[in-house]
Design a protein around this motif. Sequence first.
Motif, PDB file in Angstrom:
ATOM      1  N   THR A  56       0.417  -1.245   0.150  1.00  0.00           N
ATOM      2  CA  THR A  56      -0.605  -0.427   0.210  1.00  0.00           C
ATOM      3  C   THR A  56       0.748   1.042  -0.553  1.00  0.00           C
ATOM      4  O   THR A  56       0.659   2.194  -0.990  1.00  0.00           O
ATOM      5  CB  THR A  56      -1.223  -0.538   1.100  1.00  0.00           C
ATOM      6  N   LYS A  57       2.694   1.133   1.284  1.00  0.00           N
ATOM      7  CA  LYS A  57       3.183   2.331   1.207  1.00  0.00           C
ATOM      8  C   LYS A  57       4.084   2.024   0.684  1.00  0.00           C
ATOM      9  O   LYS A  57       5.153   1.347   1.326  1.00  0.00           O
ATOM     10  CB  LYS A  57       2.900   3.398   2.049  1.00  0.00           C
ATOM     11  N   SER A  58       4.529   1.799  -0.769  1.00  0.00           N
ATOM     12  CA  SER A  58       6.027   1.347  -1.631  1.00  0.00           C
ATOM     13  C   SER A  58       7.078   1.961  -1.949  1.00  0.00           C
ATOM     14  O   SER A  58       6.108   2.364  -3.081  1.00  0.00           O
ATOM     15  CB  SER A  58       5.219  -0.591  -1.200  1.00  0.00           C
ATOM     16  N   VAL A  59       8.137   2.521  -1.957  1.00  0.00           N
ATOM     17  CA  VAL A  59       8.844   2.626  -3.116  1.00  0.00           C
ATOM     18  C   VAL A  59       9.592   1.462  -3.632  1.00  0.00           C
ATOM     19  O   VAL A  59      10.130   0.550  -3.127  1.00  0.00           O
ATOM     20  CB  VAL A  59       9.797   3.668  -2.730  1.00  0.00           C
ATOM     21  N   ALA A  60       9.819   1.767  -5.182  1.00  0.00           N
ATOM     22  CA  ALA A  60      10.645   0.607  -5.776  1.00  0.00           C
ATOM     23  C   ALA A  60      11.747   1.257  -6.266  1.00  0.00           C
ATOM     24  O   ALA A  60      11.978   2.572  -6.173  1.00  0.00           O
ATOM     25  CB  ALA A  60      10.217  -0.128  -7.154  1.00  0.00           C
ATOM     26  N   MET A  61      13.466   0.489  -5.820  1.00  0.00           N
ATOM     27  CA  MET A  61      14.836   0.994  -5.645  1.00  0.00           C
ATOM     28  C   MET A  61      15.213  -0.288  -6.626  1.00  0.00           C
ATOM     29  O   MET A  61      15.335  -1.422  -6.552  1.00  0.00           O
ATOM     30  CB  MET A  61      15.272   0.739  -4.424  1.00  0.00           C
ATOM     31  N   VAL A  62      15.734   0.550  -7.693  1.00  0.00           N
ATOM     32  CA  VAL A  62      16.282  -0.259  -8.816  1.00  0.00           C
ATOM     33  C   VAL A  62      17.647   0.696  -8.937  1.00  0.00           C
ATOM     34  O   VAL A  62      17.609   1.656  -9.131  1.00  0.00           O
ATOM     35  CB  VAL A  62      15.430  -0.392 -10.311  1.00  0.00           C
ATOM     36  N   GLY A  63      18.441  -0.540  -9.826  1.00  0.00           N
ATOM     37  CA  GLY A  63      19.582   0.222 -10.166  1.00  0.00           C
ATOM     38  C   GLY A  63      20.881  -1.561 -11.405  1.00  0.00           C
ATOM     39  O   GLY A  63      20.304  -2.301 -11.551  1.00  0.00           O
ATOM     40  N   ALA A  64      21.583  -0.596 -10.918  1.00  0.00           N
ATOM     41  CA  ALA A  64      22.715  -1.745 -11.785  1.00  0.00           C
ATOM     42  C   ALA A  64      23.345  -2.635 -10.607  1.00  0.00           C
ATOM     43  O   ALA A  64      23.210  -2.628  -9.539  1.00  0.00           O
ATOM     44  CB  ALA A  64      24.097  -0.502 -12.099  1.00  0.00           C
TER      45      ALA A  64
ATOM     46  N   ALA B 247      22.370   3.581  -2.276  1.00  0.00           N
ATOM     47  CA  ALA B 247      20.799   2.047  -1.773  1.00  0.00           C
ATOM     48  C   ALA B 247      20.442   2.017  -0.670  1.00  0.00           C
ATOM     49  O   ALA B 247      19.158   1.905  -0.330  1.00  0.00           O
ATOM     50  CB  ALA B 247      21.232   1.056  -2.926  1.00  0.00           C
ATOM     51  N   ALA B 248      21.398   1.990  -0.344  1.00  0.00           N
ATOM     52  CA  ALA B 248      21.631   1.487   1.302  1.00  0.00           C
ATOM     53  C   ALA B 248      21.126   1.753   2.104  1.00  0.00           C
ATOM     54  O   ALA B 248      20.413   1.574   3.342  1.00  0.00           O
ATOM     55  CB  ALA B 248      22.716   0.843   1.651  1.00  0.00           C
ATOM     56  N   GLU B 249      21.531   3.147   2.212  1.00  0.00           N
ATOM     57  CA  GLU B 249      21.018   4.392   2.935  1.00  0.00           C
ATOM     58  C   GLU B 249      20.104   4.976   2.344  1.00  0.00           C
ATOM     59  O   GLU B 249      18.740   5.044   3.611  1.00  0.00           O
ATOM     60  CB  GLU B 249      22.563   5.730   2.615  1.00  0.00           C
ATOM     61  N   LEU B 250      19.279   5.099   1.752  1.00  0.00           N
ATOM     62  CA  LEU B 250      17.780   5.598   0.978  1.00  0.00           C
ATOM     63  C   LEU B 250      17.103   4.901   1.700  1.00  0.00           C
ATOM     64  O   LEU B 250      16.100   4.995   2.196  1.00  0.00           O
ATOM     65  CB  LEU B 250      17.964   6.228  -0.227  1.00  0.00           C
TER      66      LEU B 250
ATOM     67  N   GLY C 278      16.811   4.564   5.318  1.00  0.00           N
ATOM     68  CA  GLY C 278      15.582   5.462   5.834  1.00  0.00           C
ATOM     69  C   GLY C 278      14.150   5.702   5.460  1.00  0.00           C
ATOM     70  O   GLY C 278      13.327   5.954   6.287  1.00  0.00           O
ATOM     71  N   LEU C 279      14.285   5.103   3.898  1.00  0.00           N
ATOM     72  CA  LEU C 279      12.260   5.049   3.401  1.00  0.00           C
ATOM     73  C   LEU C 279      11.861   3.581   4.564  1.00  0.00           C
ATOM     74  O   LEU C 279      10.407   4.467   4.681  1.00  0.00           O
ATOM     75  CB  LEU C 279      12.468   4.558   2.541  1.00  0.00           C
ATOM     76  N   SER C 280      12.570   2.317   5.389  1.00  0.00           N
ATOM     77  CA  SER C 280      12.048   1.948   5.709  1.00  0.00           C
ATOM     78  C   SER C 280      11.458   2.299   7.228  1.00  0.00           C
ATOM     79  O   SER C 280      10.546   1.342   8.133  1.00  0.00           O
ATOM     80  CB  SER C 280      13.111   0.739   6.328  1.00  0.00           C
ATOM     81  N   ASP C 281      12.607   2.885   7.792  1.00  0.00           N
ATOM     82  CA  ASP C 281      12.599   3.667   9.264  1.00  0.00           C
ATOM     83  C   ASP C 281      11.137   4.004   9.228  1.00  0.00           C
ATOM     84  O   ASP C 281      10.630   5.354  10.261  1.00  0.00           O
ATOM     85  CB  ASP C 281      13.346   4.594   9.731  1.00  0.00           C
ATOM     86  N   ASN C 282      10.521   4.674   6.851  1.00  0.00           N
ATOM     87  CA  ASN C 282       9.429   6.362   7.878  1.00  0.00           C
ATOM     88  C   ASN C 282       8.157   4.604   7.448  1.00  0.00           C
ATOM     89  O   ASN C 282       7.553   5.721   6.659  1.00  0.00           O
ATOM     90  CB  ASN C 282       9.910   7.211   6.652  1.00  0.00           C
ATOM     91  N   GLY C 283       8.599   3.695   7.614  1.00  0.00           N
ATOM     92  CA  GLY C 283       7.057   2.616   7.318  1.00  0.00           C
ATOM     93  C   GLY C 283       6.844   2.976   6.195  1.00  0.00           C
ATOM     94  O   GLY C 283       5.275   2.905   5.751  1.00  0.00           O
TER      95      GLY C 283
ATOM     96  N   ARG D 201      18.573  -5.010   1.863  1.00  0.00           N
ATOM     97  CA  ARG D 201      19.643  -4.582   2.871  1.00  0.00           C
ATOM     98  C   ARG D 201      19.018  -3.673   3.713  1.00  0.00           C
ATOM     99  O   ARG D 201      19.370  -3.786   5.097  1.00  0.00           O
ATOM    100  CB  ARG D 201      21.114  -5.058   2.527  1.00  0.00           C
ATOM    101  N   GLY D 202      19.277  -2.314   3.279  1.00  0.00           N
ATOM    102  CA  GLY D 202      19.541  -1.117   4.156  1.00  0.00           C
ATOM    103  C   GLY D 202      17.794  -1.825   4.854  1.00  0.00           C
ATOM    104  O   GLY D 202      17.693  -1.105   5.007  1.00  0.00           O
ATOM    105  N   ALA D 203      17.134  -1.874   3.444  1.00  0.00           N
ATOM    106  CA  ALA D 203      15.525  -1.965   4.884  1.00  0.00           C
ATOM    107  C   ALA D 203      15.618  -3.254   5.313  1.00  0.00           C
ATOM    108  O   ALA D 203      15.261  -2.473   6.410  1.00  0.00           O
ATOM    109  CB  ALA D 203      14.544  -2.274   3.431  1.00  0.00           C
ATOM    110  N   LEU D 204      15.933  -4.393   5.951  1.00  0.00           N
ATOM    111  CA  LEU D 204      16.225  -5.248   6.244  1.00  0.00           C
ATOM    112  C   LEU D 204      17.071  -4.422   7.795  1.00  0.00           C
ATOM    113  O   LEU D 204      16.631  -4.453   8.964  1.00  0.00           O
ATOM    114  CB  LEU D 204      16.540  -5.904   6.181  1.00  0.00           C
ATOM    115  N   ALA D 205      17.614  -3.127   7.490  1.00  0.00           N
ATOM    116  CA  ALA D 205      18.482  -2.561   8.932  1.00  0.00           C
ATOM    117  C   ALA D 205      17.573  -1.514   8.998  1.00  0.00           C
ATOM    118  O   ALA D 205      18.026  -1.106  10.764  1.00  0.00           O
ATOM    119  CB  ALA D 205      20.140  -2.084   8.084  1.00  0.00           C
ATOM    120  N   GLY D 206      16.726  -1.424   8.966  1.00  0.00           N
ATOM    121  CA  GLY D 206      15.891  -0.566   8.705  1.00  0.00           C
ATOM    122  C   GLY D 206      14.841  -0.822   9.890  1.00  0.00           C
ATOM    123  O   GLY D 206      14.670  -2.201  10.519  1.00  0.00           O
ATOM    124  N   ALA D 207      13.063  -0.182  10.657  1.00  0.00           N
ATOM    125  CA  ALA D 207      12.071  -0.578  11.537  1.00  0.00           C
ATOM    126  C   ALA D 207      11.139  -1.048  10.310  1.00  0.00           C
ATOM    127  O   ALA D 207      10.248  -1.460  10.820  1.00  0.00           O
ATOM    128  CB  ALA D 207      11.721   0.411  12.231  1.00  0.00           C
ATOM    129  N   GLY D 208      11.363  -1.444   8.756  1.00  0.00           N
ATOM    130  CA  GLY D 208       9.890  -1.808   7.896  1.00  0.00           C
ATOM    131  C   GLY D 208      10.660  -3.396   6.869  1.00  0.00           C
ATOM    132  O   GLY D 208      10.963  -3.890   7.860  1.00  0.00           O
TER     133      GLY D 208
END
Length: 470
Positions: A206-214, A225-228, A231-236, A253-260
């Motif tokens: 419902t509230k999601s963002v796609a992260m894509v790249g090389a 990518a990990a930092e963003l 941060g997004l994960s921490d913002n739900g 990995r960045g999302a798993l490190a966050g709270a989401g």
Amino acid sequence: MTTNCSHTDLGNHTAAARPASSEAAQPAPAQTLPTQSVSAETVSGQAVRGQIVPSQSVPAQAVSAQAVSARVDEAGVGGTGGPTGKATAAADDGERLARAGLSRVVEPGDLAALKAFEGLEAREIWELLQQRAPGTERWITRLAEAEPERDLERAAAAGARFVIPGDDEWPEQVEVLAEAGQLTRRAGVPFGLWVRGPANLRQVLTKSVAMVGARACSSYGEHVAAELSSGLSDNGITVVSGGAFGIDAAAHRGALAGAGVTVAVLACGVDVSYPKTNSALFSRIVEEGLVMSELPPGCSPTRLRFLSRNRLIAAATLGTVVIEAAVRSGALNSAGWAEQCGRAVLAVPGPITSRMSEGAHLLVRERNAVLVTNVADIVEAISPLGTRLTQYPHAPKNSTDDLHHDLRRTLDAVPLRNPAPATRIATTAGLDLETTHQCLETLADLTLIHKEDSGWRLTPTTPPPAPPSP
């Protein structure tokens, strides 16, 4: 496989479809699946010009023959067509079996199938294939290995489930693909989604963002990518990506490190780890998030399946963020799908000397992508208009910013080390002596300057005058 899926054709929205690649089926006796209203000789409906006319019994060999054959011949010429994405009522076992079988028989995003079966429900398509109606020969080669009951059992054994329209978990936003047109000869709403993990698919998307790249990203791209994502994960906000090397893996990995939560959309079965070196990452995602695919268990990835997968990533999310992408890349294919689905397209800038950033810069320059540099930029772009607005960065104010113009001119003329008399300061400032005296007294009251026996100079704590703008 690390580079094969970068083959894109972003401008070809009307290209004719070519036959989807299919593996040779192993000889095996075809199983007859139970159907609701089909006998060995009759079916309960007939496709006529895209319509189903109920309560007509016709020989099985003649079912929709002309309509299906004509559509196969015209496949890829225009429209999206295809089976309807919405179930008319809560999904039942017959509907689930039909969609599970179709997910193995029909290649994801197959334009020929969309055109041939336009207007038909999934169960009706499955019945036509079971009856081996004329015009369906293209897909019958895989029918022998299609055992939907076995696929559902195999999924359950792996801790997975098959989500279809009508289920509480079904993400209705993917149905935008029915109207999104075609890209790289792929299109259409999936028959269903194979999902593995504890989270609720509809809720997390419902509230999601796609992260894509090389895949072959730089250390800069991996860090961003990990930092963003963290941060997004921490913002739900759920981070969705493709589970590949490089930017995808860093985002997960960045999302798993966050709270989401993070969701990996695969170009293979949810029980297949590809690439294998990301097996540990997939295990973590399955424990805390979701792994999703439109392909049934056991399916291997192919080049076209990566391109088909990209449309799901774009349609399921509110926006797609591109971090490092070459001009010819799968990430730009995902961005193209986001454009066609009416989703936000965002790009992270990179060094102008890096070829991996050319694609992201192209999106900003030529395709109106939003340039983003932090989490707040992304949140603003995916939020309703006028909400979550980003504050532009401002330099901190210092004690001299609000001074009157004459005071600023006088302060600029006061030396830092060697005191100067008022006459010299007046000459340097270009002011009359009386005004200069008044300004010097005011600046002294503000403790910006102080007077010594030989003249005036700046106090040690006074910031030096800013250099003139070029």
